[in-house]
Design a protein around this motif. Sequence first.
Motif, mmCIF file in Angstrom:
data_model
loop_
_atom_site.group_PDB
_atom_site.id
_atom_site.type_symbol
_atom_site.label_atom_id
_atom_site.label_comp_id
_atom_site.label_asym_id
_atom_site.label_seq_id
_atom_site.Cartn_x
_atom_site.Cartn_y
_atom_site.Cartn_z
ATOM 1 N N PRO A 68 0.823 -1.224 0.000
ATOM 2 C CA PRO A 68 0.000 0.000 0.000
ATOM 3 C C PRO A 68 0.851 1.266 0.000
ATOM 4 C CG PRO A 68 -0.811 -1.595 1.608
ATOM 5 C CD PRO A 68 0.511 -2.109 1.116
ATOM 6 N N ASP A 69 0.452 2.198 -0.864
ATOM 7 C CA ASP A 69 1.092 3.516 -0.966
ATOM 8 C C ASP A 69 2.568 3.418 -1.331
ATOM 9 O OD1 ASP A 69 -1.327 4.669 -0.335
ATOM 10 O OD2 ASP A 69 -0.878 4.838 1.805
ATOM 11 N N TRP A 70 2.908 2.416 -2.152
ATOM 12 C CA TRP A 70 4.282 2.321 -2.657
ATOM 13 C C TRP A 70 4.242 2.190 -4.174
ATOM 14 C CZ3 TRP A 70 7.231 -0.645 -5.768
ATOM 15 C CH2 TRP A 70 8.613 -0.451 -5.714
ATOM 16 N N PRO A 71 5.052 2.907 -4.913
ATOM 17 C CA PRO A 71 6.070 3.878 -4.459
ATOM 18 C C PRO A 71 5.519 5.249 -4.154
ATOM 19 C CG PRO A 71 6.146 3.653 -6.828
ATOM 20 C CD PRO A 71 5.114 2.673 -6.364
ATOM 21 N N ALA A 72 4.209 5.472 -4.437
ATOM 22 C CA ALA A 72 3.586 6.756 -4.141
ATOM 23 C C ALA A 72 2.203 6.490 -3.558
ATOM 24 C CB ALA A 72 3.510 7.622 -5.402
ATOM 25 N N ARG A 73 1.636 7.511 -2.955
ATOM 26 C CA ARG A 73 0.335 7.359 -2.311
ATOM 27 C C ARG A 73 -0.716 6.925 -3.337
ATOM 28 N NH1 ARG A 73 -1.757 8.969 2.429
ATOM 29 N NH2 ARG A 73 0.191 10.078 2.911
ATOM 30 N N GLY A 74 -1.519 5.957 -2.926
ATOM 31 C CA GLY A 74 -2.577 5.449 -3.795
ATOM 32 C C GLY A 74 -2.128 4.363 -4.753
ATOM 33 N N GLN A 75 -0.857 3.962 -4.701
ATOM 34 C CA GLN A 75 -0.347 2.924 -5.594
ATOM 35 C C GLN A 75 0.021 1.679 -4.788
ATOM 36 O OE1 GLN A 75 2.891 4.515 -7.868
ATOM 37 N NE2 GLN A 75 1.701 6.199 -8.724
ATOM 38 N N PHE B 294 13.243 -4.353 -1.743
ATOM 39 C CA PHE B 294 12.872 -3.033 -2.219
ATOM 40 C C PHE B 294 14.115 -2.140 -2.235
ATOM 41 C CE2 PHE B 294 8.936 -4.868 -0.906
ATOM 42 C CZ PHE B 294 7.953 -4.275 -1.683
ATOM 43 N N PRO B 295 14.078 -0.999 -2.892
ATOM 44 C CA PRO B 295 15.202 -0.062 -2.801
ATOM 45 C C PRO B 295 15.430 0.369 -1.355
ATOM 46 C CG PRO B 295 13.746 0.539 -4.614
ATOM 47 C CD PRO B 295 13.048 -0.542 -3.849
ATOM 48 N N ALA B 296 16.679 0.464 -0.964
ATOM 49 C CA ALA B 296 16.980 0.828 0.419
ATOM 50 C C ALA B 296 16.471 2.211 0.775
ATOM 51 C CB ALA B 296 18.486 0.727 0.656
ATOM 52 N N ASN B 297 16.406 3.116 -0.185
ATOM 53 C CA ASN B 297 15.935 4.468 0.070
ATOM 54 C C ASN B 297 14.481 4.671 -0.332
ATOM 55 O OD1 ASN B 297 16.302 4.226 -2.652
ATOM 56 N ND2 ASN B 297 17.528 6.103 -2.905
ATOM 57 N N GLN B 298 13.764 3.534 -0.570
ATOM 58 C CA GLN B 298 12.358 3.622 -0.965
ATOM 59 C C GLN B 298 11.610 2.384 -0.456
ATOM 60 O OE1 GLN B 298 11.537 3.491 -5.170
ATOM 61 N NE2 GLN B 298 10.021 5.130 -5.064
ATOM 62 N N ARG B 299 11.749 2.119 0.804
ATOM 63 C CA ARG B 299 11.125 0.920 1.362
ATOM 64 C C ARG B 299 9.655 1.183 1.677
ATOM 65 N NH1 ARG B 299 14.714 2.869 5.330
ATOM 66 N NH2 ARG B 299 13.716 3.504 7.295
ATOM 67 N N PRO B 300 8.827 0.146 1.680
ATOM 68 C CA PRO B 300 7.384 0.320 1.956
ATOM 69 C C PRO B 300 7.141 0.666 3.416
ATOM 70 C CG PRO B 300 7.926 -1.993 1.703
ATOM 71 C CD PRO B 300 9.172 -1.241 1.354
ATOM 72 N N ARG B 301 6.334 1.686 3.655
ATOM 73 C CA ARG B 301 6.070 2.162 5.010
ATOM 74 C C ARG B 301 4.865 1.487 5.640
ATOM 75 N NH1 ARG B 301 10.703 4.838 6.455
ATOM 76 N NH2 ARG B 301 11.415 6.123 4.695
ATOM 77 N N ARG B 302 3.953 0.961 4.838
ATOM 78 C CA ARG B 302 2.714 0.384 5.366
ATOM 79 C C ARG B 302 2.665 -1.138 5.218
ATOM 80 N NH1 ARG B 302 -2.499 3.183 3.225
ATOM 81 N NH2 ARG B 302 -3.299 1.639 4.713
ATOM 82 N N GLY B 303 3.825 -1.760 5.063
ATOM 83 C CA GLY B 303 3.874 -3.205 5.025
ATOM 84 C C GLY B 303 3.728 -3.776 3.627
ATOM 85 N N VAL B 304 3.935 -5.086 3.545
ATOM 86 C CA VAL B 304 3.867 -5.818 2.283
ATOM 87 C C VAL B 304 3.014 -7.062 2.500
ATOM 88 C CG1 VAL B 304 5.180 -6.989 0.476
ATOM 89 C CG2 VAL B 304 6.163 -4.986 1.614
ATOM 90 N N PRO C 61 -4.460 -5.347 3.235
ATOM 91 C CA PRO C 61 -3.719 -4.246 2.607
ATOM 92 C C PRO C 61 -4.652 -3.141 2.125
ATOM 93 C CG PRO C 61 -3.773 -6.173 1.176
ATOM 94 C CD PRO C 61 -4.302 -6.606 2.503
ATOM 95 N N GLY C 62 -4.315 -1.928 2.485
ATOM 96 C CA GLY C 62 -5.081 -0.775 2.040
ATOM 97 C C GLY C 62 -6.330 -0.496 2.829
ATOM 98 N N ALA C 63 -6.707 -1.362 3.767
ATOM 99 C CA ALA C 63 -7.924 -1.177 4.545
ATOM 100 C C ALA C 63 -7.595 -0.436 5.835
ATOM 101 C CB ALA C 63 -8.581 -2.518 4.855
ATOM 102 N N ALA C 64 -8.344 0.609 6.124
ATOM 103 C CA ALA C 64 -8.150 1.352 7.362
ATOM 104 C C ALA C 64 -8.740 0.572 8.522
ATOM 105 C CB ALA C 64 -8.814 2.725 7.255
ATOM 106 N N PRO C 65 -8.172 0.683 9.717
ATOM 107 C CA PRO C 65 -8.733 -0.015 10.876
ATOM 108 C C PRO C 65 -10.167 0.428 11.147
ATOM 109 C CG PRO C 65 -6.525 0.808 11.348
ATOM 110 C CD PRO C 65 -6.929 1.404 10.034
#
Length: 762
Positions: free
Chosen positions: A304-311, A348-358, A395-399
């Motif tokens: 979720p939200d990798w590499p940009a928000r909404g992707q 993933f790229p070391a300077n572009q890792r996923p912030r919301r999990g995989v 993935p992508g679902a809000a609590p």
Amino acid sequence: MSAQAGGGRSMSAQADRLYDLLPVVHRMRDADQGFPLRDLLRVLSRQADVLEQDIARLYDNWFIETCDDWVVPYIGDLLGYALLPEAATLEAADAACGAGLGHVLAPRADVANTIDARRRKGTLSLLEDLARDAADWPARAVEFYRLLGWMQHLDHPHPRRGGSADLRDPGRLQRIGWANGAFDPFAHSVDLRRMGSQRRRGRYGIADVGVFAFRLRSYPVTTTPAYCEEEFGPHCFSFSILGNDTPLFHRPVEETAPTHIAEEINLPVPLRRYRFAERGPRADYASVSAALYGAGRSVLIQAPDWPARGQGLPVPIEALIPADLSGWHYQVPRGRVAVDPQLGRLMFPANQRPRRGVWVSYQYGFAADLGGGEYARSTSELENATRYIVHAALPGAAPAESWPAGHFGGIADALAAWAQAKAAASQPLRALIIELAESGVYEGSIDLQLDAGEAIQLRAAECTRPVLRLLDVRASQPDALSIAGQSGSRVLLDGLLIVGRGIEVQGPNDEGEGPPPPDDLCELLIRHCTLVPGWALHCNCDPKRPGEPSITLDGSRAALRVEHSILGAISVISPLRRGEPPPLRLCDSILDATGVERVALGAPDEAVAYVDASFSRCTVIGEVQAHGVALAEDTIFSSALRVLRRQLGCVRFCFVPNGSRTPRRFHCQPDLVLAALASGDASRRARELLRVVPQFDTVRYPAPHYLRLADDCCAEIRRGASDRSAMGVYHDLYEPQREANLAARLQEYVPAGTDAGILFSN
């Protein structure tokens, strides 16, 4: 049966059907006398129902699709279908034990397709269908004369015949020995040995045809979090939630035509790096094959939200790179993801890792429906039970801020709601079902405290594999799944994968003398579950905590039953006031202490575990030290079996290492081979002892060949069970019978002058 299935109203209408045919005047007179005639006709109606059901069953038995299992050999006999000699030994009295074997010796699909097979006799694709129908093995048939090196005629070229190796094509080179050569594309010199030789089998002969059987199955894992390998970097992930390397498998695609010869995509085989790549005329391996990646295919990745928000839902196929991540050293460009299907790794790229999990969906290989997995399994229902549904993070679902009635975001919330419901109920609530709805991860500690007569079932939803991850959150106390109960209470675990800690059953506080106190858990039942041996795994599948037990019975007299499960060691701490030893039953399961030198069943404070154990069709890695063994059958004990009470019990058709202390043994190994030797021949005796030791492909969970008997294991073990099947947990696969059945079919349907043989690809 019908009263329970159809309800009371339908049963009464069925029971009074003869009574309703009477004239009204007779029914009125019968009512005045207390309905004696109605009661008589109800008895006759039940017998009429039995007769009608028998007539309907006789009609169904005319057809191979609807007939009973015992009718299949008779229909086959009408068609001239040749059964194996073992089929004559199946008796109706042994229906409970021989039902699975009957399906193997008289396969319904093979009998149904007998006429069609005779019409297609001599064709290559028929051999693959025979393997599927007669042995339930996907297969690939290969005519080896097409792979012989010979000079082609200029006027009649055959470009598809085997040729010389192209050293610039690593994908084709990898196929030489992969899957035992089932997809070998190169030319070979002539082998004069026969395919069907009993000594050294040939392969590349003019008359040789090989049927490559694939015995492993491909199982799905759907939308499960990937494991972050923090020791290598926060941008490194494993497909397996346990953190170990696991080869990804194909999701088999059905063949398009009956004459089609199976390819890699049609079979449950591991994914190769070069097969995972999209290959072009210039051998470009930098992109992923569209046939293998995407929804409904072999692999899917969501970030979720990798590499940009909404992707990132899912990660596009253009962002994937097939790579070799064996050393976790790879320079991943920004906006790309490196995937290693042979090791099951992501980077993933070391300077572009996923912030919301995989989250990942993939296929893994295993031999049978064993332990936790997304396969169909029968799950019993508790009567008059309250059902709660627990959901995992997606993935992508809000609590969710609030859940509908009966739905929760965690197991602890469901247990808290159950405690409130019991306190507010006017009548006592006795049964609870907690169903884990998704194949996700459910974290936290669980403490089950049951009242008298209460039953709690913690189970997976149909065709899911929820992961129960027990975290080490309390430094001063253990963080196991703790269970305690009072008289008549039961706990049932179904379809779970438990990692991080084990299960601890606490007995009542007992400091006095006299008979055992009654306030204790009655039964713990574990079915189709995996309690990871060693609690957690390293990348190479070595256990992180090899000395820790999966189940601890701490002063409890609860009966323990384990069915179709994988678990680590069992530790028993005896209560002060004992009484008779509690029963411990293992059936069709693996008891793995992670080493033959460790204790699989024992007590930390005594010489033996104070239980009355039973083992049926199990594989045990480690020593078993028990007070008594009521029955052990068709089981492999890799280390010594030591029993304190030898007067009662029986060990039959098992492998028990030399030097064990057991009850009376019947038809066990190595007893039989030693009895056949002449006394005094010490060297031959030592050789025979080594020969009959069970040989496994691998002893590390969760490898695809976990504790499977090797193909070169001796026949005394591979056919040493009570019904001539293999000893151990994979007994019910009946592989020796499947192989014999397929060999008999091949001899009947191969072309004249052709020598066909079975080759195992995995």
